[in-house]
Design a protein around this motif. Structure first.
Motif, PDB file in Angstrom:
ATOM      1  N   MET A  39      38.762 -32.698  22.641  1.00  0.00           N
ATOM      2  CA  MET A  39      38.061 -31.879  21.657  1.00  0.00           C
ATOM      3  C   MET A  39      38.990 -31.360  20.551  1.00  0.00           C
ATOM      4  O   MET A  39      38.735 -31.556  19.364  1.00  0.00           O
ATOM      5  N   SER A  40      40.065 -30.685  20.909  1.00  0.00           N
ATOM      6  CA  SER A  40      40.911 -30.036  19.903  1.00  0.00           C
ATOM      7  C   SER A  40      41.635 -31.056  19.038  1.00  0.00           C
ATOM      8  O   SER A  40      41.604 -30.973  17.804  1.00  0.00           O
ATOM      9  N   PHE A  41      42.308 -32.008  19.645  1.00  0.00           N
ATOM     10  CA  PHE A  41      43.014 -33.018  18.862  1.00  0.00           C
ATOM     11  C   PHE A  41      42.022 -33.819  18.019  1.00  0.00           C
ATOM     12  O   PHE A  41      42.295 -34.154  16.861  1.00  0.00           O
ATOM     13  N   LEU A  87      47.016 -16.938  30.330  1.00  0.00           N
ATOM     14  CA  LEU A  87      45.748 -17.621  30.112  1.00  0.00           C
ATOM     15  C   LEU A  87      45.916 -19.109  30.407  1.00  0.00           C
ATOM     16  O   LEU A  87      46.954 -19.704  30.112  1.00  0.00           O
ATOM     17  N   CYS A  88      44.878 -19.718  30.938  1.00  0.00           N
ATOM     18  CA  CYS A  88      45.035 -21.063  31.501  1.00  0.00           C
ATOM     19  C   CYS A  88      44.061 -22.072  30.908  1.00  0.00           C
ATOM     20  O   CYS A  88      42.877 -21.783  30.729  1.00  0.00           O
ATOM     21  N   TYR A  89      44.575 -23.262  30.627  1.00  0.00           N
ATOM     22  CA  TYR A  89      43.763 -24.412  30.213  1.00  0.00           C
ATOM     23  C   TYR A  89      43.345 -25.155  31.480  1.00  0.00           C
ATOM     24  O   TYR A  89      44.185 -25.647  32.231  1.00  0.00           O
ATOM     25  N   SER A  90      42.055 -25.246  31.741  1.00  0.00           N
ATOM     26  CA  SER A  90      41.583 -25.725  33.045  1.00  0.00           C
ATOM     27  C   SER A  90      41.618 -27.235  33.220  1.00  0.00           C
ATOM     28  O   SER A  90      41.489 -27.713  34.342  1.00  0.00           O
ATOM     29  N   PHE A  91      41.790 -28.009  32.124  1.00  0.00           N
ATOM     30  CA  PHE A  91      41.827 -29.467  32.246  1.00  0.00           C
ATOM     31  C   PHE A  91      43.232 -30.028  32.091  1.00  0.00           C
ATOM     32  O   PHE A  91      43.402 -31.211  31.852  1.00  0.00           O
ATOM     33  N   TYR A  92      44.254 -29.187  32.237  1.00  0.00           N
ATOM     34  CA  TYR A  92      45.630 -29.640  32.058  1.00  0.00           C
ATOM     35  C   TYR A  92      45.938 -30.758  33.049  1.00  0.00           C
ATOM     36  O   TYR A  92      45.825 -30.579  34.267  1.00  0.00           O
ATOM     37  N   GLN A  93      46.328 -31.947  32.520  1.00  0.00           N
ATOM     38  CA  GLN A  93      46.501 -33.140  33.348  1.00  0.00           C
ATOM     39  C   GLN A  93      47.584 -32.985  34.418  1.00  0.00           C
ATOM     40  O   GLN A  93      47.485 -33.547  35.499  1.00  0.00           O
ATOM     41  N   PHE A 117      41.511 -15.073  31.719  1.00  0.00           N
ATOM     42  CA  PHE A 117      40.755 -16.041  30.916  1.00  0.00           C
ATOM     43  C   PHE A 117      41.214 -17.460  31.218  1.00  0.00           C
ATOM     44  O   PHE A 117      42.414 -17.755  31.206  1.00  0.00           O
ATOM     45  N   ARG A 118      40.248 -18.326  31.511  1.00  0.00           N
ATOM     46  CA  ARG A 118      40.474 -19.759  31.664  1.00  0.00           C
ATOM     47  C   ARG A 118      39.494 -20.475  30.737  1.00  0.00           C
ATOM     48  O   ARG A 118      38.352 -20.053  30.591  1.00  0.00           O
ATOM     49  N   ALA A 119      39.946 -21.559  30.131  1.00  0.00           N
ATOM     50  CA  ALA A 119      39.062 -22.307  29.233  1.00  0.00           C
ATOM     51  C   ALA A 119      39.389 -23.787  29.314  1.00  0.00           C
ATOM     52  O   ALA A 119      40.528 -24.177  29.605  1.00  0.00           O
ATOM     53  N   ASN A 120      38.374 -24.611  29.046  1.00  0.00           N
ATOM     54  CA  ASN A 120      38.589 -26.058  29.061  1.00  0.00           C
ATOM     55  C   ASN A 120      38.822 -26.599  27.657  1.00  0.00           C
ATOM     56  O   ASN A 120      38.653 -27.780  27.394  1.00  0.00           O
ATOM     57  N   ALA A 131      39.881 -22.461  22.144  1.00  0.00           N
ATOM     58  CA  ALA A 131      39.422 -21.185  22.700  1.00  0.00           C
ATOM     59  C   ALA A 131      40.613 -20.350  23.163  1.00  0.00           C
ATOM     60  O   ALA A 131      40.629 -19.110  22.999  1.00  0.00           O
ATOM     61  N   LEU A 132      41.626 -21.005  23.705  1.00  0.00           N
ATOM     62  CA  LEU A 132      42.811 -20.285  24.174  1.00  0.00           C
ATOM     63  C   LEU A 132      43.574 -19.650  23.020  1.00  0.00           C
ATOM     64  O   LEU A 132      44.019 -18.500  23.114  1.00  0.00           O
ATOM     65  N   ILE A 133      43.743 -20.398  21.929  1.00  0.00           N
ATOM     66  CA  ILE A 133      44.523 -19.835  20.826  1.00  0.00           C
ATOM     67  C   ILE A 133      43.808 -18.637  20.210  1.00  0.00           C
ATOM     68  O   ILE A 133      44.445 -17.670  19.791  1.00  0.00           O
ATOM     69  N   GLN A 134      42.484 -18.663  20.202  1.00  0.00           N
ATOM     70  CA  GLN A 134      41.743 -17.507  19.695  1.00  0.00           C
ATOM     71  C   GLN A 134      41.967 -16.279  20.580  1.00  0.00           C
ATOM     72  O   GLN A 134      42.102 -15.156  20.090  1.00  0.00           O
ATOM     73  N   ALA A 135      42.025 -16.512  21.898  1.00  0.00           N
ATOM     74  CA  ALA A 135      42.279 -15.397  22.819  1.00  0.00           C
ATOM     75  C   ALA A 135      43.685 -14.844  22.636  1.00  0.00           C
ATOM     76  O   ALA A 135      43.907 -13.625  22.683  1.00  0.00           O
ATOM     77  N   VAL A 136      44.655 -15.738  22.422  1.00  0.00           N
ATOM     78  CA  VAL A 136      46.030 -15.286  22.211  1.00  0.00           C
ATOM     79  C   VAL A 136      46.136 -14.500  20.909  1.00  0.00           C
ATOM     80  O   VAL A 136      46.773 -13.441  20.854  1.00  0.00           O
ATOM     81  N   LEU A 137      45.515 -14.995  19.853  1.00  0.00           N
ATOM     82  CA  LEU A 137      45.541 -14.298  18.570  1.00  0.00           C
ATOM     83  C   LEU A 137      44.847 -12.934  18.647  1.00  0.00           C
ATOM     84  O   LEU A 137      45.143 -12.029  17.864  1.00  0.00           O
TER      85      LEU A 137
END
Length: 305
Positions: free
Chosen positions: A99-101, A189-195, A217-220, A224-230
């Protein structure tokens, strides 16, 4: 028998689901069901046992699907070979991307490819989950991180660098971690699909350090993570291809700079075939041109590191 029905029957046999088959073929569930019914009526046999909840192959269906799978593979191969003698690239190219890339980078350059090959249709699907290219009918996928052993062919596009980040205001309130062990005292905060799994891995002078992130906070999705960090929620491990664009006001601070993180790569992957379709080879070369060594994308990433 109409060969257009073959991919429908194969998709249903592979997924044992009308819904999944319909999604992979960009069809409606009713159209898939109707195709099966037409084929069964013509043959005078049942290929699938179908209920409101389950789909399974009959004995006759298992044999029939085995033969049409081979026939369809040869037909596709014949089309691919014939296309090599044509100056045109036509048909439909189905691509899966994270999604992001995909939204931040791939979608921006894709129109250039479509202008280069105006007779080719492109279907771009964003999904952070690892899709099955063969069963879901994709020609190519963008993958980031370690690749599992498979029959897929992988072409490296670019390194993918990441770093721990927190906002300036978050650090002003809680201070900066100085070593990996300090992360236990922070909202990670955690990315839930990290390979590579949920563990954060760091290296310093040849020694490995690790941390299991625990936070609110966890997100796939990394955006979404960068918004939470900001928003000063906590610390996250973020790729440069996100922070290079998402931190326009320069509010993010990289952390633990005296540690090295494992380097991952961005790949283009596609099913192994005796004859690679021209549309796939053309798109792969375009991706290397856009994201490979010496590209503007590489300069962007290297400028951040």
């Amino acid at each position: 028998m109409d060969m257009n029905a073959f991919p429908v029957l194969i998709a249903v046999a592979d997924s044992l689901s009308l819904t999944k088959a319909a999604n992979s073929l960009n069809m409606t569930k009713s159209a898939v069901s109707k195709t099966i019914q037409i084929v069964e009526d013509k043959l005078g046999i049942k290929l699938f046992h179908r209920t409101t909840r389950t789909v399974s192959l009959t004995e006759a269906g298992a044999v029939y699907i085995r033969y049409i799978r081979q026939s369809y593979q040869f037909a596709v191969m014949a089309d691919d070979i014939a296309a090599k003698f044509s100056d045109k690239i036509t048909g439909t190219l189905r691509v899966s991307a994270p999604m992001s890339f995909g939204t931040l980078h791939l979608a921006k350059v894709l129109p250039q490819f479509m202008q280069r090959y105006p007779e080719l249709n492109v279907e771009l699907s964003f999904n952070d989950k690892v899709v099955d290219l063969i069963s879901e009918g994709y020609d190519l996928a963008i993958r980031i991180g370690a690749l599992p052993d498979s029959s897929l062919i992988a072409r490296k596009l670019s390194p993918c660098h990441s770093r721990l980040y927190a906002s300036k205001s978050y650090l002003a309130k809680y201070g900066s971690p100085q070593k990996v062990a300090d992360l236990k005292g922070y909202n990670c905060l955690c990315y839930s699909f990290y390979q590579a799994g949920q563990e954060w891995v760091f290296y310093q002078k040849g020694k490995k350090y690790s941390h299991i992130p625990k936070g609110s906070f966890r997100a796939n999705n990394s955006q979404a993570l960068i918004q939470a960090v900001l928003a000063d929620i906590g610390i996250a491990l973020l790729p440069y291809f996100i922070t290079a664009i998402g931190d326009s006001n320069h509010q993010l601070v990289p952390l633990l700079g005296n540690y090295q993180l494992p380097e991952h790569n961005i790949y283009a992957v596609y099913p192994a075939k005796e004859y690679l379709p021209r549309k796939v080879s053309a798109f792969t070369e375009f991706l290397i041109e856009q994201f490979g060594t010496g590209s503007q994308y590489q300069k962007l990433i290297e400028g951040i590191s």
